[in-house]
Design a protein around this motif. Structure first.
Motif, PDB file in Angstrom:
ATOM      1  N   PHE A  24      26.319  41.736  30.424  1.00 54.20           N
ATOM      2  CA  PHE A  24      26.849  42.983  29.864  1.00 54.20           C
ATOM      3  C   PHE A  24      27.157  44.010  30.956  1.00 54.20           C
ATOM      4  CE2 PHE A  24      26.797  47.060  27.802  1.00 54.20           C
ATOM      5  CZ  PHE A  24      27.337  46.836  26.539  1.00 54.20           C
ATOM      6  N   ASN A  25      26.216  44.121  31.893  1.00 50.99           N
ATOM      7  CA  ASN A  25      26.384  45.097  32.979  1.00 50.99           C
ATOM      8  C   ASN A  25      27.649  44.871  33.788  1.00 50.99           C
ATOM      9  OD1 ASN A  25      24.460  47.023  32.958  1.00 50.99           O
ATOM     10  ND2 ASN A  25      22.908  45.773  34.001  1.00 50.99           N
ATOM     11  N   ARG A  26      27.886  43.596  34.085  1.00 49.59           N
ATOM     12  CA  ARG A  26      29.049  43.231  34.913  1.00 49.59           C
ATOM     13  C   ARG A  26      30.334  43.624  34.183  1.00 49.59           C
ATOM     14  NH1 ARG A  26      31.658  43.450  38.431  1.00 49.59           N
ATOM     15  NH2 ARG A  26      33.103  41.917  39.251  1.00 49.59           N
TER      16      ARG A  26
ATOM     17  N   GLU B 206      39.394  37.270  31.070  1.00 47.47           N
ATOM     18  CA  GLU B 206      38.738  36.676  32.255  1.00 47.47           C
ATOM     19  C   GLU B 206      37.257  36.400  32.006  1.00 47.47           C
ATOM     20  OE1 GLU B 206      41.619  38.905  35.480  1.00 47.47           O
ATOM     21  OE2 GLU B 206      39.528  39.540  35.291  1.00 47.47           O
ATOM     22  N   ASN B 207      36.651  37.226  31.152  1.00 51.62           N
ATOM     23  CA  ASN B 207      35.225  37.057  30.901  1.00 51.62           C
ATOM     24  C   ASN B 207      34.929  36.324  29.585  1.00 51.62           C
ATOM     25  OD1 ASN B 207      33.965  38.511  33.215  1.00 51.62           O
ATOM     26  ND2 ASN B 207      35.261  40.151  32.423  1.00 51.62           N
TER      27      ASN B 207
ATOM     28  N   GLN C 116      33.159  46.399  35.337  1.00 52.43           N
ATOM     29  CA  GLN C 116      34.589  46.114  35.488  1.00 52.43           C
ATOM     30  C   GLN C 116      35.435  47.101  34.691  1.00 52.43           C
ATOM     31  OE1 GLN C 116      34.110  41.830  34.454  1.00 52.43           O
ATOM     32  NE2 GLN C 116      35.468  41.466  36.159  1.00 52.43           N
ATOM     33  N   LEU C 117      34.975  47.420  33.480  1.00 53.83           N
ATOM     34  CA  LEU C 117      35.716  48.374  32.648  1.00 53.83           C
ATOM     35  C   LEU C 117      35.655  49.784  33.242  1.00 53.83           C
ATOM     36  CD1 LEU C 117      34.661  47.075  29.100  1.00 53.83           C
ATOM     37  CD2 LEU C 117      36.917  46.859  30.144  1.00 53.83           C
ATOM     38  N   ASP C 118      34.493  50.127  33.815  1.00 58.80           N
ATOM     39  CA  ASP C 118      34.359  51.436  34.476  1.00 58.80           C
ATOM     40  C   ASP C 118      35.341  51.563  35.640  1.00 58.80           C
ATOM     41  OD1 ASP C 118      32.384  52.320  32.822  1.00 58.80           O
ATOM     42  OD2 ASP C 118      30.705  51.874  34.176  1.00 58.80           O
TER      43      ASP C 118
ATOM     44  N   ILE D 160      32.056  50.790  26.661  1.00 58.70           N
ATOM     45  CA  ILE D 160      31.654  49.664  25.831  1.00 58.70           C
ATOM     46  C   ILE D 160      30.222  49.919  25.373  1.00 58.70           C
ATOM     47  CG2 ILE D 160      31.099  48.285  27.909  1.00 58.70           C
ATOM     48  CD1 ILE D 160      31.792  45.793  26.104  1.00 58.70           C
ATOM     49  N   GLN D 161      30.014  49.815  24.070  1.00 58.13           N
ATOM     50  CA  GLN D 161      28.669  50.054  23.512  1.00 58.13           C
ATOM     51  C   GLN D 161      28.415  49.008  22.434  1.00 58.13           C
ATOM     52  OE1 GLN D 161      30.165  54.171  23.014  1.00 58.13           O
ATOM     53  NE2 GLN D 161      28.008  54.695  22.804  1.00 58.13           N
TER      54      GLN D 161
END
Lengths: 89, 453
Positions: free
Chosen positions: A57-59, A25-26, A63-65, A77-78
């Protein structure tokens, strides 16, 4: 910009699907992926390329969080450089 | 990626379980161009300069924390020693300067600003005296300002008049901040051989040999070192040293990456990386526990100085291999109140004041965050500073005293400072007088630099 996504937790159906859905999606491309299951424990690592990502990156991290909370797994994610810097001269 | 995966999990484990963190990103700002004979004008320039240069410091720190997944605990500012900046204004108290620093720190969202400082190793200027006499009130009335005074160097010897004065200043600060367990003293460091690029508080200031503005980074990770040593239990000490070195290398590299990135994003040159094992009161973040892992029943027993010497040296070696910009203090800090293992060692009677003093001859700084009885005499505190300065001056190392004579409290009680500053049991000091020695004043001459035995 490349990043490493790690997913750790109890194995269940559809983990990879759920993570890759967010990445698709991203517009985040997966360049490498590996996973193992050790005594019901699922660990997955992905090397992803964020250069054509269509959000910031934050978004993506948020979403992953949220997904991690929903399915009860740790998803991180890093940026890749931290691993390279610490382990290579 | 399978080979690589071991490294990835090692890094994640270090951050999540072993408390690897970037302890501080400290922006050093020169205030020399803010000097003005009109104090109000000077302060306006100071406020504008700090708030402009550090406007994005916190934001950039937070961004990097998110992207790399490594916690950045503190963002701080260090400025030119205020005694140099304020003396042209001919004011007889520098409280207004401190208030300006405090307000600028609040505005940009940093938790400490260092540099309410003076360098008096060889003598006082008028500005130095005014600054030092302002310290107690400043530490009482401001929240974020940190102060330091350099009283000795290996080149100049020890200014015993300054040492004597600092005994009084520490006691006055303790009295003024008596309602907070004399917390003011936790923001005041008395140095010998102070370094100009130290990013750690309370002793950070921007030395006059430093550039206009610079980013210095402090990395920490006592927990990581302890875990690494658990894997070599019972093996010879050179194996222990090697293991510490390798671990310090990895920690330093993380700091180097963060430093470069902060510097790039803020368009401010990267100064130095200070790899110091800086403990916190949390379990698993203790330097004392590393020494115990090396084989001591409790930190403070015989062998502690040797173990600490090994640790401090190995940390430096690993750090220097990992980055060509290692600076600051780099080594192992041994603050009492900020280290859960040290607190425990004091409580059970293993770690005494005298042993701490011996340890400071091989650690990276000095007597740090030690709470002593509130009725400790000024001259005794001055004598403690003199002893510590002598260790630094003779051994060509930085030493410091950050001691808190907790007003109204006695041995056996404890002082609570809160947060990263922790809590400390009140330790006994020698009761015999040093009064006559301290009241002599004058200078202890610089030591000879050859005939070393």
């Amino acid at each position: 910009m490349k990043a490493i996504i790690t997913v750790i937790g109890k194995d269940k159906v559809g983990i990879i699907y759920a993570v890759t859905k967010i990445l698709t999606e991203n517009n985040v491309n997966i360049e490498d992926i590996s996973q193992t299951i050790l005594q019901d424990y699922f660990t997955m690592m992905m090397l992803v390329n964020l250069s054509k990502m269509n959000c910031d990156f934050n978004r993506l991290k948020e979403q992953l969080d949220i997904l991690g909370d929903e399915i009860g797994l740790s998803i991180k994610i890093q940026r890749e450089e931290i691993f390279n810097y610490m382990h290579n001269i | 990626m399978t080979l690589y995966s071991k490294n990835i999990f090692e890094t994640i484990h270090m951050i999540e379980k072993e408390k690897l963190d970037i302890r501080t990103i400290t922006m050093g700002i020169s205030l020399l161009d803010c000097i003005d004979s009109d104090g109000a004008k000077a302060r306006l320039k100071i406020y504008d300069k700090i708030t402009k240069l550090a406007a994005n410091l916190v934001k950039v720190g937070d961004e990097i924390e998110t992207e790399y997944g490594i916690p950045i605990i503190n963002k701080r500012i260090a400025v030119t020693p205020i005694s140099l900046v304020a003396s042209a204004s001919k004011e007889d108290h520098y409280g207004e300067y401190a208030r300006t620093l405090d307000e600028a720190a609040k505005q940009v969202g940093v938790n400490f600003i260092g540099g309410f400082s003076a360098m008096v190793q060889k003598g006082f200027t008028k500005g130095d005296r005014v600054l030092i006499e302002s310290i107690p009130q400043v530490l009482n009335e401001t929240e974020r300002v940190c102060s330091s005074v350099n009283v000795a160097t290996s080149q100049a010897g020890i200014n015993m008049d300054a040492v004597k004065l600092m005994g009084k200043i520490i006691k006055d600060t303790a009295y003024l901040t008596r309602d907070r367990d004399s917390l003011g003293c936790a923001k005041l460091v008395v140095f010998a051989n102070a370094v100009e690029d130290n990013p750690f508080m309370a002793g950070a200031f921007q030395g006059i040999g430093e550039p206009e503005v610079v980013i210095n980074v402090g990395v920490s990770g006592p927990g990581v070192v302890k875990k690494a040593l658990e894997k070599v239990k019972g093996q010879p000490l050179h194996v222990v040293a090697e293991n510490i070195k390798k671990t310090a290398f990895k920690i330093t590299r993380a700091g180097q990456l963060v430093g470069n990135e902060v510097s790039r994003r803020l368009k401010v040159p990267f100064g130095i990386l200070d790899l110091s094992l800086a403990p916190t009161p949390e379990i698993g973040d203790s330097v004392a526990r590393i020494l115990e892992e090396i084989g001591l029943e409790v930190c403070g027993t015989h062998g502690t100085t040797a173990a600490l010497a090994l640790l401090n040296d190995a940390v430096k070696k690993g750090g220097i291999m990992a980055s060509s910009s290692v600076g600051g203090l780099s080594g192992a800090f041994i603050p009492v109140s900020e280290d859960e293992g040290m607190i425990n060692a004091v409580k059970c009677g293993a770690l005494t004041f005298d042993k701490l003093e011996a340890m400071t001859s091989v650690c990276s700084v000095g007597l740090d965050m030690i709470a002593v009885p509130g009725d400790t005499k000024e001259s005794t505190i001055a004598a403690i500073i003199a002893d510590e300065a002598a260790i630094g001056v003779i051994n060509h190392k930085t030493t410091a005293v950050r001691i808190i004579p907790v007003y109204g409290k006695k041995v056996g009680e404890r002082a609570e400072f809160g947060g990263l500053l922790g809590y400390a049991p009140i330790m006994p000091v020698h009761e015999f007088s040093s009064e006559e020695f301290i009241s002599r004043g004058g200078r202890i001459p610089a030591p000879i630099h050859s005939f070393k035995n």
